[in-house]
Design a protein around this motif. Structure first.
Motif, PDB file in Angstrom:
ATOM      1  N   THR A   1      35.617  -3.719  -3.099  1.00  0.00           N
ATOM      2  CA  THR A   1      35.202  -4.516  -1.943  1.00  0.00           C
ATOM      3  C   THR A   1      33.708  -4.795  -1.997  1.00  0.00           C
ATOM      4  O   THR A   1      32.936  -4.011  -2.555  1.00  0.00           O
ATOM      5  CB  THR A   1      35.561  -3.799  -0.616  1.00  0.00           C
ATOM      6  N   ALA A   2      33.290  -5.911  -1.432  1.00  0.00           N
ATOM      7  CA  ALA A   2      31.876  -6.292  -1.453  1.00  0.00           C
ATOM      8  C   ALA A   2      31.100  -5.504  -0.400  1.00  0.00           C
ATOM      9  O   ALA A   2      31.600  -5.264   0.702  1.00  0.00           O
ATOM     10  CB  ALA A   2      31.727  -7.790  -1.180  1.00  0.00           C
ATOM     11  N   ALA A   3      29.882  -5.098  -0.765  1.00  0.00           N
ATOM     12  CA  ALA A   3      29.014  -4.359   0.153  1.00  0.00           C
ATOM     13  C   ALA A   3      27.867  -5.250   0.613  1.00  0.00           C
ATOM     14  O   ALA A   3      27.036  -5.666  -0.197  1.00  0.00           O
ATOM     15  CB  ALA A   3      28.469  -3.113  -0.533  1.00  0.00           C
TER      16      ALA A   3
ATOM     17  N   ILE B   1      14.404  -7.029   2.384  1.00  0.00           N
ATOM     18  CA  ILE B   1      15.610  -7.691   1.866  1.00  0.00           C
ATOM     19  C   ILE B   1      15.728  -7.488   0.363  1.00  0.00           C
ATOM     20  O   ILE B   1      16.791  -7.137  -0.157  1.00  0.00           O
ATOM     21  CB  ILE B   1      15.576  -9.195   2.217  1.00  0.00           C
ATOM     22  N   GLY B   2      14.627  -7.668  -0.364  1.00  0.00           N
ATOM     23  CA  GLY B   2      14.646  -7.472  -1.802  1.00  0.00           C
ATOM     24  C   GLY B   2      14.943  -6.037  -2.174  1.00  0.00           C
ATOM     25  O   GLY B   2      15.692  -5.768  -3.135  1.00  0.00           O
TER      26      GLY B   2
ATOM     27  N   GLY C   1      25.145  -8.230  -1.103  1.00  0.00           N
ATOM     28  CA  GLY C   1      24.525  -9.241  -0.265  1.00  0.00           C
ATOM     29  C   GLY C   1      23.773  -8.611   0.871  1.00  0.00           C
ATOM     30  O   GLY C   1      23.733  -7.387   1.038  1.00  0.00           O
ATOM     31  N   VAL C   2      23.169  -9.462   1.672  1.00  0.00           N
ATOM     32  CA  VAL C   2      22.348  -8.995   2.782  1.00  0.00           C
ATOM     33  C   VAL C   2      22.663  -9.825   4.013  1.00  0.00           C
ATOM     34  O   VAL C   2      22.944 -11.023   3.926  1.00  0.00           O
ATOM     35  CB  VAL C   2      20.851  -9.083   2.410  1.00  0.00           C
ATOM     36  N   GLU C   3      22.652  -9.160   5.166  1.00  0.00           N
ATOM     37  CA  GLU C   3      22.882  -9.830   6.443  1.00  0.00           C
ATOM     38  C   GLU C   3      21.625  -9.641   7.282  1.00  0.00           C
ATOM     39  O   GLU C   3      21.173  -8.514   7.481  1.00  0.00           O
ATOM     40  CB  GLU C   3      24.111  -9.239   7.139  1.00  0.00           C
ATOM     41  N   ILE C   4      21.071 -10.756   7.755  1.00  0.00           N
ATOM     42  CA  ILE C   4      19.788 -10.725   8.445  1.00  0.00           C
ATOM     43  C   ILE C   4      19.978 -11.131   9.903  1.00  0.00           C
ATOM     44  O   ILE C   4      20.503 -12.208  10.186  1.00  0.00           O
ATOM     45  CB  ILE C   4      18.756 -11.655   7.764  1.00  0.00           C
ATOM     46  N   PRO C   5      19.540 -10.288  10.843  1.00  0.00           N
ATOM     47  CA  PRO C   5      19.758 -10.585  12.267  1.00  0.00           C
ATOM     48  C   PRO C   5      18.732 -11.548  12.855  1.00  0.00           C
ATOM     49  O   PRO C   5      17.679 -11.811  12.277  1.00  0.00           O
ATOM     50  CB  PRO C   5      19.624  -9.201  12.917  1.00  0.00           C
ATOM     51  N   GLU C   6      19.095 -12.070  14.023  1.00  0.00           N
ATOM     52  CA  GLU C   6      18.193 -12.830  14.895  1.00  0.00           C
ATOM     53  C   GLU C   6      17.486 -13.996  14.200  1.00  0.00           C
ATOM     54  O   GLU C   6      16.263 -14.152  14.284  1.00  0.00           O
ATOM     55  CB  GLU C   6      17.164 -11.879  15.521  1.00  0.00           C
ATOM     56  N   ILE C   7      18.276 -14.826  13.533  1.00  0.00           N
ATOM     57  CA  ILE C   7      17.739 -16.049  12.941  1.00  0.00           C
ATOM     58  C   ILE C   7      17.766 -17.150  13.996  1.00  0.00           C
ATOM     59  O   ILE C   7      18.825 -17.505  14.515  1.00  0.00           O
ATOM     60  CB  ILE C   7      18.562 -16.472  11.703  1.00  0.00           C
ATOM     61  N   GLY C   8      16.579 -17.678  14.310  1.00  0.00           N
ATOM     62  CA  GLY C   8      16.509 -18.672  15.379  1.00  0.00           C
ATOM     63  C   GLY C   8      16.009 -20.035  14.962  1.00  0.00           C
ATOM     64  O   GLY C   8      15.953 -20.956  15.778  1.00  0.00           O
ATOM     65  N   SER C   9      15.640 -20.178  13.674  1.00  0.00           N
ATOM     66  CA  SER C   9      15.098 -21.467  13.229  1.00  0.00           C
ATOM     67  C   SER C   9      15.293 -21.615  11.731  1.00  0.00           C
ATOM     68  O   SER C   9      15.585 -20.649  11.019  1.00  0.00           O
ATOM     69  CB  SER C   9      13.604 -21.548  13.550  1.00  0.00           C
ATOM     70  N   ALA C  10      15.101 -22.842  11.240  1.00  0.00           N
ATOM     71  CA  ALA C  10      15.186 -23.095   9.803  1.00  0.00           C
ATOM     72  C   ALA C  10      14.094 -22.334   9.062  1.00  0.00           C
ATOM     73  O   ALA C  10      14.308 -21.851   7.946  1.00  0.00           O
ATOM     74  CB  ALA C  10      15.072 -24.591   9.536  1.00  0.00           C
ATOM     75  N   GLU C  11      12.930 -22.201   9.680  1.00  0.00           N
ATOM     76  CA  GLU C  11      11.824 -21.472   9.053  1.00  0.00           C
ATOM     77  C   GLU C  11      12.182 -20.006   8.854  1.00  0.00           C
ATOM     78  O   GLU C  11      11.876 -19.415   7.808  1.00  0.00           O
ATOM     79  CB  GLU C  11      10.556 -21.586   9.912  1.00  0.00           C
TER      80      GLU C  11
ATOM     81  N   ALA D   1      22.882 -16.396  -8.437  1.00  0.00           N
ATOM     82  CA  ALA D   1      24.212 -16.993  -8.290  1.00  0.00           C
ATOM     83  C   ALA D   1      25.145 -16.101  -7.467  1.00  0.00           C
ATOM     84  O   ALA D   1      26.000 -16.596  -6.732  1.00  0.00           O
ATOM     85  CB  ALA D   1      24.819 -17.240  -9.670  1.00  0.00           C
ATOM     86  N   ASN D   2      24.971 -14.783  -7.582  1.00  0.00           N
ATOM     87  CA  ASN D   2      25.931 -13.850  -6.988  1.00  0.00           C
ATOM     88  C   ASN D   2      25.550 -13.317  -5.625  1.00  0.00           C
ATOM     89  O   ASN D   2      26.428 -12.932  -4.841  1.00  0.00           O
ATOM     90  CB  ASN D   2      26.146 -12.656  -7.931  1.00  0.00           C
ATOM     91  N   THR D   3      24.276 -13.268  -5.333  1.00  0.00           N
ATOM     92  CA  THR D   3      23.835 -12.660  -4.073  1.00  0.00           C
ATOM     93  C   THR D   3      24.364 -13.421  -2.863  1.00  0.00           C
ATOM     94  O   THR D   3      24.282 -14.644  -2.790  1.00  0.00           O
ATOM     95  CB  THR D   3      22.297 -12.607  -4.009  1.00  0.00           C
ATOM     96  N   ILE D   4      24.906 -12.678  -1.916  1.00  0.00           N
ATOM     97  CA  ILE D   4      25.482 -13.249  -0.700  1.00  0.00           C
ATOM     98  C   ILE D   4      24.451 -13.151   0.418  1.00  0.00           C
ATOM     99  O   ILE D   4      23.929 -12.065   0.703  1.00  0.00           O
ATOM    100  CB  ILE D   4      26.760 -12.478  -0.304  1.00  0.00           C
ATOM    101  N   VAL D   5      24.155 -14.274   1.044  1.00  0.00           N
ATOM    102  CA  VAL D   5      23.178 -14.295   2.135  1.00  0.00           C
ATOM    103  C   VAL D   5      23.891 -14.691   3.429  1.00  0.00           C
ATOM    104  O   VAL D   5      24.440 -15.784   3.542  1.00  0.00           O
ATOM    105  CB  VAL D   5      22.022 -15.273   1.850  1.00  0.00           C
TER     106      VAL D   5
END
Length: 253
Positions: free
Chosen positions: A64-66, A78-79, A88-98, A140-144
């Protein structure tokens, strides 16, 4: 490209769960049970970055993917998480394209981002992989996965979805409900309307949409409506509910 990303890009729906407890066995058990992914919760759970490697190993052992959820949109953090071997990495509280672009900078190597280069880590098989293999394959493989949890993100969702490198936009319905002034009312028409709008825009932009769900019935319902990345409960809730069902049944007789 790994199987997880291939399935996402093909439009398949995947089921996962949050791991709150710092025990590799739980991540492995979730994989053995058939979950497509686990989210190692470094934001609200007991899992520190230093523990990510062992939980990621356990998840991969079970096929399974982690995905590691960081507690802040920090490119260095993140790195580092990705260096531990997380898929992959899951990043909270994204509020803008920046803010979305900032997340991508930490998750991708140049020319797609600015992730620090070191192949002598778990993710690079401690140097066994060549630079060409590691840096090329990682991009190619990293899940964002970007979490949209408030009204800033909802208002700017069209721009966020257009940021190159985003695989999944994940909706936190509890935080979304709180931002609308109706905390905890995840089935409120206002919350559902925003989720539907984000889902529609995700389809238009070719970006998978994710959602936290409290029940398998809800997961199946949203799967039928096009949500691809479904996070069902947490390890703690699943364990508690199973224990409670047993004790309730026992004491009822």
């Amino acid at each position: 490209m790994n199987q997880f990303k291939e399935k996402i890009q093909k439009g398949e729906a995947l089921l996962g769960t949050f791991i709150e407890l710092n025990n590799p066995a739980i991540a492995q058990i979730a994989g053995l049970a058939g979950y497509d992914f686990v989210i190692l919760d470094g934001e609200h759970g007991e899992i520190a970055v230093e523990d990510a490697a062992n939980l990621a190993r356990a998840a991969k052992l079970a096929g399974t993917a982690a995905i590691f959820r960081v507690n802040t949109n920090d490119p260095t953090l993140i790195g580092k998480v990705l260096d531990t071997g997380a898929d992959g990495v899951e990043i909270p509280e994204i509020g803008s394209a920046e803010e979305a672009e900032r997340a991508i900078k930490g998750a991708k190597f140049t020319p797609e981002g600015e992730r620090g280069c070191n192949r002598f880590v778990h993710a690079g098989e401690y140097g066994r992989m060549t630079s060409e293999q590691f840096f090329g394959q990682s991009n190619a493989n990293t899940i964002v996965v970007l979490q949209v949890e408030g009204q800033d993100g909802a208002r700017n969702i069209s721009d966020i979805l257009k940021v190159k490198g985003v695989d999944v936009v994940f909706i936190g319905p509890y935080d979304l409900s709180a931002s609308l002034g109706i905390p905890g009312q995840t089935e409120h028409p206002k919350v559902l309307a925003q989720i539907d709008e984000i889902l529609k825009l995700g389809k238009e932009n070719g970006v998978a949409i994710g959602l936290y769900v409290d029940s398998i019935e809800s997961a199946i319902n949203w799967k039928k409506r096009g949500v691809q990345y479904l996070a069902l409960q947490t390890d703690t809730v699943s364990l508690y509910q199973h224990f409670q069902a047993n004790t309730d049944a026992f004491h009822a007789e």
